[in-house]
Write a protein that holds these residues in place. Sequence first.
Motif, mmCIF file in Angstrom:
data_model
loop_
_atom_site.group_PDB
_atom_site.id
_atom_site.type_symbol
_atom_site.label_atom_id
_atom_site.label_comp_id
_atom_site.label_asym_id
_atom_site.label_seq_id
_atom_site.Cartn_x
_atom_site.Cartn_y
_atom_site.Cartn_z
ATOM 1 N N ARG A 299 59.499 1.362 12.667
ATOM 2 C CA ARG A 299 58.042 1.526 12.656
ATOM 3 C C ARG A 299 57.496 1.528 11.231
ATOM 4 O O ARG A 299 56.424 0.981 10.975
ATOM 5 N N LEU A 300 58.253 2.143 10.306
ATOM 6 C CA LEU A 300 57.798 2.178 8.921
ATOM 7 C C LEU A 300 57.695 0.762 8.350
ATOM 8 O O LEU A 300 56.697 0.399 7.718
ATOM 9 N N LYS A 301 58.719 -0.050 8.575
ATOM 10 C CA LYS A 301 58.722 -1.408 8.015
ATOM 11 C C LYS A 301 57.664 -2.301 8.652
ATOM 12 O O LYS A 301 57.218 -3.267 8.035
ATOM 13 N N SER A 302 57.273 -1.966 9.886
ATOM 14 C CA SER A 302 56.281 -2.796 10.564
ATOM 15 C C SER A 302 54.847 -2.313 10.356
ATOM 16 O O SER A 302 53.902 -2.968 10.796
ATOM 17 N N ALA A 303 54.676 -1.166 9.688
ATOM 18 C CA ALA A 303 53.336 -0.634 9.440
ATOM 19 C C ALA A 303 52.581 -1.538 8.468
ATOM 20 O O ALA A 303 53.093 -1.834 7.380
ATOM 21 N N PRO A 304 51.383 -1.987 8.804
ATOM 22 C CA PRO A 304 50.632 -2.924 7.943
ATOM 23 C C PRO A 304 50.425 -2.419 6.521
ATOM 24 O O PRO A 304 50.606 -3.172 5.554
ATOM 25 N N ARG A 305 50.034 -1.162 6.361
ATOM 26 C CA ARG A 305 49.763 -0.647 5.026
ATOM 27 C C ARG A 305 51.038 -0.577 4.186
ATOM 28 O O ARG A 305 50.999 -0.795 2.976
ATOM 29 N N VAL A 306 52.135 -0.288 4.824
ATOM 30 C CA VAL A 306 53.410 -0.256 4.106
ATOM 31 C C VAL A 306 53.792 -1.667 3.680
ATOM 32 O O VAL A 306 54.213 -1.901 2.537
#
Length: 338
Positions: A299-306
């Motif tokens: 989920r972290l890698k797929s988060a747009p802002r990340v």
Amino acid sequence: MPASQAKRPKARATLTAAAYANGVLKGDRALLAQAITLIESRRPDHQKLAQDMLVKLLPQTGNSLRIGISGLPGAGKSTFIDSFGTMLTAGGHKVAVLAVDPTSSRTGGSILGDKTRMARLAIDPNAFIRPSPTGGTLGGVARATREATLVCEAAGFDIILVETVGVGQSEITVSEMVDFFLVLMIAGGGDELQGIKKGVLEIADMIAVTKADGDNATRAKLTAADYQHALRITTPASPTWTAPVITISSMLNQGLDALWEKIQQHRRLMTESGERAARREAQMIRWMWAMVEDRLMTRLKSAPRVGALVPALEKDVGAGKITPTLAVEQILKAFATS
């Protein structure tokens, strides 16, 4: 008839979780294979269906003996599994062989080819051989293997052999999903101890020196003695069990009875002391947290802002303009507000 109007084959209908579960419980091989394929799928709808199926199967799981098998290249894992598995099925057991191979996207895996070297077991009606999924991370492959273990148990397989095809961390991962961890070794030219990590010695429940036949028999015995001495400087994982070292010949079926007796002795002692139940409980908890880490990272890698922040941060960290710790703080802040 126009091509557009030609009769097309119907797509396979998606089964319900209950249908998959009923098929597995009845021992339907086709549905067993389909159920494991469902578990391996990364599609969200397949994952939900797989979890619904597993909930229905859980009451019929946990009764097998789970044996992990590792070994250096050339140790003869395939030949051993073929001989050992055939011996077990001849004794009335049902054996499933699974693999953990996180490197398969690079190497193509080995158990796929090994199936041809497990000639007897591959056609044994009381055996089931399942290659590992390809192209996955260790966490993803481990999850699929753990869940495939549950499905095979529900299908009536009372012995699950989990082969670690990769090396390194996969050995630790496999040891954390089985009741007994067997390490296969070969006799060498006196430097074989350099080929095994202390960490593997510490997690091994038994070491078997393979190919102990013909001119190699004496050398195998000497190697076994070396490993036995090496084990004395390690801390046993259990106060109830000290890992034995034996010699075997899979080609001649020598030593396999003794190996099986040791595994059964281990099971009795661990069950009587309560360590087997405690080990399984701890494995389930570690599995839960491993899945938390895996899902959070996805989920972290797929988060747009990340995703928008990472390229610049990686460049700055690489150039020494910012410390990795400060970069992590920025990533986590971006994730929290995504």
